[in-house]
Design a protein around this motif. Structure first.
Motif, PDB file in Angstrom:
ATOM      1  N   GLY A 132       0.834  -1.197   0.000  1.00  0.00           N
ATOM      2  CA  GLY A 132       0.000   0.000   0.000  1.00  0.00           C
ATOM      3  C   GLY A 132       0.866   1.243   0.000  1.00  0.00           C
ATOM      4  O   GLY A 132       2.028   1.211   0.423  1.00  0.00           O
ATOM      5  N   ASN A 133       0.313   2.357  -0.468  1.00  0.00           N
ATOM      6  CA  ASN A 133       1.098   3.589  -0.595  1.00  0.00           C
ATOM      7  C   ASN A 133       1.590   4.136   0.744  1.00  0.00           C
ATOM      8  O   ASN A 133       2.529   4.931   0.782  1.00  0.00           O
ATOM      9  CB  ASN A 133       0.270   4.657  -1.316  1.00  0.00           C
ATOM     10  N   GLU A 134       0.978   3.714   1.857  1.00  0.00           N
ATOM     11  CA  GLU A 134       1.385   4.210   3.171  1.00  0.00           C
ATOM     12  C   GLU A 134       2.269   3.204   3.917  1.00  0.00           C
ATOM     13  O   GLU A 134       2.632   3.451   5.075  1.00  0.00           O
ATOM     14  CB  GLU A 134       0.138   4.539   4.000  1.00  0.00           C
ATOM     15  N   HIS A 135       2.603   2.117   3.271  1.00  0.00           N
ATOM     16  CA  HIS A 135       3.475   1.127   3.904  1.00  0.00           C
ATOM     17  C   HIS A 135       4.934   1.571   3.805  1.00  0.00           C
ATOM     18  O   HIS A 135       5.332   2.266   2.865  1.00  0.00           O
ATOM     19  CB  HIS A 135       3.301  -0.234   3.218  1.00  0.00           C
ATOM     20  N   ASP A 136       5.737   1.170   4.805  1.00  0.00           N
ATOM     21  CA  ASP A 136       7.152   1.570   4.827  1.00  0.00           C
ATOM     22  C   ASP A 136       7.917   1.094   3.594  1.00  0.00           C
ATOM     23  O   ASP A 136       8.905   1.712   3.198  1.00  0.00           O
ATOM     24  CB  ASP A 136       7.831   1.021   6.087  1.00  0.00           C
ATOM     25  N   ASN A 137       7.467  -0.013   2.989  1.00  0.00           N
ATOM     26  CA  ASN A 137       8.173  -0.567   1.829  1.00  0.00           C
ATOM     27  C   ASN A 137       7.501  -0.234   0.495  1.00  0.00           C
ATOM     28  O   ASN A 137       7.741  -0.905  -0.503  1.00  0.00           O
ATOM     29  CB  ASN A 137       8.278  -2.088   1.964  1.00  0.00           C
ATOM     30  N   SER A 138       6.677   0.783   0.489  1.00  0.00           N
ATOM     31  CA  SER A 138       5.942   1.115  -0.749  1.00  0.00           C
ATOM     32  C   SER A 138       6.880   1.475  -1.897  1.00  0.00           C
ATOM     33  O   SER A 138       6.524   1.313  -3.071  1.00  0.00           O
ATOM     34  CB  SER A 138       4.966   2.259  -0.495  1.00  0.00           C
ATOM     35  N   ASP A 139       8.099   1.961  -1.570  1.00  0.00           N
ATOM     36  CA  ASP A 139       9.046   2.316  -2.624  1.00  0.00           C
ATOM     37  C   ASP A 139       9.614   1.092  -3.334  1.00  0.00           C
ATOM     38  O   ASP A 139      10.296   1.215  -4.358  1.00  0.00           O
ATOM     39  CB  ASP A 139      10.188   3.162  -2.067  1.00  0.00           C
ATOM     40  N   LEU A 140       9.325  -0.114  -2.807  1.00  0.00           N
ATOM     41  CA  LEU A 140       9.785  -1.346  -3.451  1.00  0.00           C
ATOM     42  C   LEU A 140       8.813  -1.838  -4.524  1.00  0.00           C
ATOM     43  O   LEU A 140       9.110  -2.790  -5.248  1.00  0.00           O
ATOM     44  CB  LEU A 140       9.969  -2.456  -2.406  1.00  0.00           C
ATOM     45  N   ASN A 141       7.675  -1.190  -4.623  1.00  0.00           N
ATOM     46  CA  ASN A 141       6.697  -1.575  -5.646  1.00  0.00           C
ATOM     47  C   ASN A 141       7.258  -1.364  -7.051  1.00  0.00           C
ATOM     48  O   ASN A 141       8.029  -0.429  -7.288  1.00  0.00           O
ATOM     49  CB  ASN A 141       5.412  -0.750  -5.512  1.00  0.00           C
ATOM     50  N   PHE A 142       6.830  -2.226  -7.969  1.00  0.00           N
ATOM     51  CA  PHE A 142       7.178  -2.030  -9.378  1.00  0.00           C
ATOM     52  C   PHE A 142       6.587  -0.694  -9.837  1.00  0.00           C
ATOM     53  O   PHE A 142       5.449  -0.344  -9.493  1.00  0.00           O
ATOM     54  CB  PHE A 142       6.616  -3.180 -10.217  1.00  0.00           C
TER      55      PHE A 142
END
Length: 213
Positions: A132-142
């Motif tokens: 999700g966009n508010e998760h700490d790892n959202s920058d790992l999304n494709f």
């Protein structure tokens, strides 16, 4: 006597010759049919090239499991799992999954994700984690950066109580473990801020049937 014997043999030979000739014609017809393009190289129709729902494959039964703050929620079932292709911007497409779940008390859970990694509908969903966009790892999304805008994979969960009150969370993830033959399996985990408390919803789903739109 010789003339009578000769006359009686002639019709038998004639019938035998006709049978041989008929078998020869049938053989030629069969060879001709097998050599036609529709037999030697059949083409799929447009509908059969999407997802092979008609393919005979053995699957485990569809199951849904969920915990709320480590307490098992009972009576979960899948209401619908719609799967469609959406244009994010001109020439940029994504596959979208909206899956509705319901527990035994009539509360609804809507899981949603956007998959930009492979927009071909016949490829099903990518086996990956969608943060999700508010998760700490959202920058790992494709992501797909087209210069003016950056489109990324994402996920969310909407929790609607049986009294109509609803909450949305983007602090979590949906993981797709398998997607084939029109069915998906995976898991999810979301934090839900409800008034002054925080709920953690986690669970898994196995062999949920996709409804392609």
């Amino acid at each position: 006597m010789k003339q009578q014997l000769s006359a009686s043999v002639h019709p038998v030979n004639s019938k035998k010759s006709r049978r041989v000739f008929l078998w020869f014609l049938l053989s030629l017809a069969l060879v001709a049919m097998l050599s036609l393009p529709s037999f030697s190289n059949p083409e799929l129709t447009a509908s059969s090239s999407i997802l092979p729902f008609s393919k005979s494959t053995s699957f485990e039964a569809t199951t849904i499991n969920c915990k709320i703050n480590n307490t098992i929620a009972k009576g979960f079932s899948s209401k619908e799992a719609s799967f469609f292709k959406m244009e994010q911007s001109e020439g940029v497409f994504a596959k979208v999954l909206n899956m509705s779940l319901e527990d035994g008390d009539g509360n609804l859970f809507a899981l949603s994700l956007t998959d930009l990694e492979n927009a071909k509908m016949d490829s099903c969903l990518t086996s990956n984690i969608f943060y999700g966009n508010e998760h700490d790892n959202s920058d790992l999304n494709f992501s797909n950066d087209i210069g003016t805008t950056n489109f990324t994979n994402n996920s969310s969960l909407i929790f609607e109580k049986n009294d109509g009150v609803s909450f949305i969370s983007r602090d979590g993830w949906i993981k797709i473990n398998r997607c084939e033959n029109g069915r998906i399996s995976g898991s999810f985990n979301f934090k839900m801020e409800e008034e002054k408390s925080t709920k953690v919803l986690e669970g898994d789903f196995v062999n949920v049937l996709l409804n392609v739109e």
